[in-house]
Design an enzyme around this catalytic site. Structure first.
Site, PDB file in Angstrom:
ATOM      1  N   SER A  29       2.525  -6.429  -3.023  1.00  8.57           N
ATOM      2  CA  SER A  29       2.454  -6.967  -1.668  1.00  8.57           C
ATOM      3  C   SER A  29       3.325  -8.213  -1.581  1.00  8.57           C
ATOM      4  CB  SER A  29       1.009  -7.341  -1.320  1.00  8.57           C
ATOM      5  OG  SER A  29       0.938  -8.081  -0.117  1.00  8.57           O
TER       6      SER A  29
ATOM      7  N   TYR B  19      -7.346 -11.379  -3.359  1.00  2.50           N
ATOM      8  CA  TYR B  19      -6.346 -10.361  -3.047  1.00  2.50           C
ATOM      9  C   TYR B  19      -4.954 -10.820  -3.468  1.00  2.50           C
ATOM     10  CZ  TYR B  19      -3.216  -7.272  -0.530  1.00  2.50           C
ATOM     11  OH  TYR B  19      -2.204  -6.392  -0.218  1.00  2.50           O
TER      12      TYR B  19
END
Length: 258
Positions: A141, A154
């Site tokens: 990401s 995350y």
């Protein structure tokens, strides 16, 4: 002669995972779709087989379970499939303060985003190296490039995925095997809703189409790149992270999701 190249795609029931499956199917790979939602995978399999794009196998698994990666490897081995590419896409995020989000939810995120990916990579990479072809496409990401207040765990998991992928890229390259980290920013998928981010500044702005993200990622992997960051805006954010102080970047990341 039937194509014998098989690609495993985890988290294949929707979003980027489903689109990556479509991309590999379009270039002639047979597929092993892995996710928890069988009905979604069956619909995707029906779509791909109707287009006469090879074989599609479905494996219903929750990869957050400690023994799931080994089960998947054993099942694929027993089926005698020659795995050419492993796509580690399964994962999720959670928005909220570290002290407010449930401990078990956050540990499950680590189990799926980090531990399962590591287990699968370790299980399949030796065979890829032995064959001297193919590789691993890990979905990281844009979050991997900076710390993320309000999504602390995350961001940390995706930083791990990026770091591991880059290291494995160098280790596997001499054997003709590619390891690529795909680092998308906000994307049209179920991720935003699952993470509780639909009302955030990040997701209220332009989001990339999942099909476009998948296409860029698969092309980068096939070209042998270590890292792929789709989208001009996302490339700019990544570049800013190289020149701005980390304190500025983490504050900005927090404001985007807070």
């Amino acid at each position: 002669m039937p194509n014998t190249r098989w690609t495993i795609v985890t988290g294949a029931s929707s979003g980027i995972g489903a689109e990556i499956a479509r991309q590999f199917s379009a270039i002639g790979h047979n597929l092993v779709l892995v996710a928890r939602r069988r009905e979604k995978m069956e619909a995707l399999a029906a779509e791909l087989t109707a287009a006469d794009r090879g074989f599609v196998e479905i494996v219903e698994l929750d990869l957050a379970e400690p023994d799931a990666p080994a089960k998947l490897h054993a099942q694929v081995t027993q089926m005698g499939l020659g795995v050419h590419t492993l796509v580690n896409n399964a994962g999720f995020g959670l928005r909220g303060e570290f002290v407010d989000l449930g401990l078990e939810e956050q540990v499950t995120m680590i189990e799926l985003n980090v531990t399962a990916l590591t287990r699968l990579s370790r299980l399949f990479l030796p065979d890829l190296i032995k064959r001297g072809q193919g590789g691993i496409l890990n979905v990281s990401s844009l979050a991997a490039f900076q710390a993320g207040p309000h999504m602390a765990v995350y961001h940390a998991t995706k930083a791990y995925v990026l770091s591991l992928s880059e290291a494995l890229h160098e280790e596997a390259k001499p054997f003709g095997v590619t390891v690529t980290a795909l680092c998308p920013g906000a994307t049209e998928s179920e991720f935003g809703a699952r993470a509780g981010m639909e009302g955030s500044r990040l997701f209220s702005r332009a989001r990339m189409d999942a099909a476009r993200v998948a296409k860029i990622g698969v092309e980068a992997y096939r070209a042998g790149h270590a890292v792929s960051t789709p989208g001009t805006r996302n490339k700019l954010v990544k570049a800013l992270g190289r020149v701005l102080p980390r304190s500025v970047m983490r504050k900005a990341a927090g404001e985007m999701v807070g």
